[in-house]
Design an enzyme around this catalytic site. Structure first.
Site, PDB file in Angstrom:
ATOM      1  CD  GLN A   1      -2.927  -0.704   2.406  1.00 43.07           C
ATOM      2  OE1 GLN A   1      -2.228  -1.300   3.007  1.00 43.07           O
ATOM      3  NE2 GLN A   1      -4.431   0.071   1.801  1.00 43.07           N
TER       4      GLN A   1
ATOM      5  CB  CYS B   1      -9.418  -1.170   2.341  1.00 41.97           C
ATOM      6  SG  CYS B   1      -7.053  -1.222   2.020  1.00 41.97           S
ATOM      7  CG  LEU B   2      -5.748   2.967   4.834  1.00 43.00           C
ATOM      8  CD1 LEU B   2      -3.763   3.117   5.725  1.00 43.00           C
ATOM      9  CD2 LEU B   2      -5.962   3.601   5.535  1.00 43.00           C
TER      10      LEU B   2
HETATM   11 ZN   LIG Z   1      -5.974  -2.623   2.738  1.00 43.17          ZN
END
Ligand SMILES: [Zn+2]
Length: 176
Positions: free
Chosen positions: A50, A98-99
């Site tokens: 991420q 989720c970011l």
């Molecule tokens: Zn996530």
């Protein structure tokens, strides 16, 4: 240092991550930066892909409910080369976000209890059981390590309803 997030549509979120071979200063710095990035976005966990690092590493920082209805302050945990080695048959559903997929939420059914093997930042291998919110966060982040997103785990109708908004997110963030 706050790192830039990878958003839905970026290919790094779909790759299976490489194992971490060495715990060094660079990795420790990455973990510090991931903590800062997670906090800046009010997250309760974040995985290395991420923040554009395709390695098997994630952190969680989940508040833990007590039996008398209070919450213990979150405990920061680091998981390197994690592996879920056992899980309960019993599932529970909860809305996840989720970011990397802003404004999208959906109910994911996951085991209530898991057993995890991983390495910590000191290089020690540990095997530990987790339940409830912590277990859920670990499974969500562990999915990231395998290129899986929580939206993949939504049931047909719920997922279908999100398709249009997911496409919009892809357009919005990939333009930047
Ligand atoms: Zn996530």
């Amino acid at each position: 240092m706050k790192l830039s997030l990878a958003y839905y549509g970026e290919s790094i979120l779909r790759k299976k991550c490489e194992r971490v071979n060495e715990i060094n200063e660079e990795l420790r710095q990455l973990v510090n930066d991931m903590v800062e990035t997670m906090m800046a976005h009010d997250g309760i966990g974040i995985a290395a892909p991420q923040v554009h690092h395709s390695i098997a590493l994630f952190i969680i920082n989940v508040p833990i409910p007590t039996e008398n209805g209070h919450w213990l302050p979150p405990k920061l945990r680091v998981f390197i080369n994690p592996k879920i080695i056992a899980h309960s048959e019993e599932l529970w559903g909860l809305e996840e976000g989720c970011l990397s997929i802003p404004t999208i939420y959906g109910t994911v059914h996951r085991p209530i209890k898991i057993k995890v093997e991983a390495t910590d930042l000191d290089g020690n291998v540990f095997i530990e059981e987790f339940v409830g919110y912590e277990a859920r966060a670990i499974m969500h982040e562990n999915d990231h390590i395998n290129g899986v997103l929580f939206i993949d785990r939504l049931h047909g109708k719920e997922r279908k309803e999100l398709e249009l908004r997911l496409r919009e997110i892809k357009k919005k963030y990939l333009k930047k």
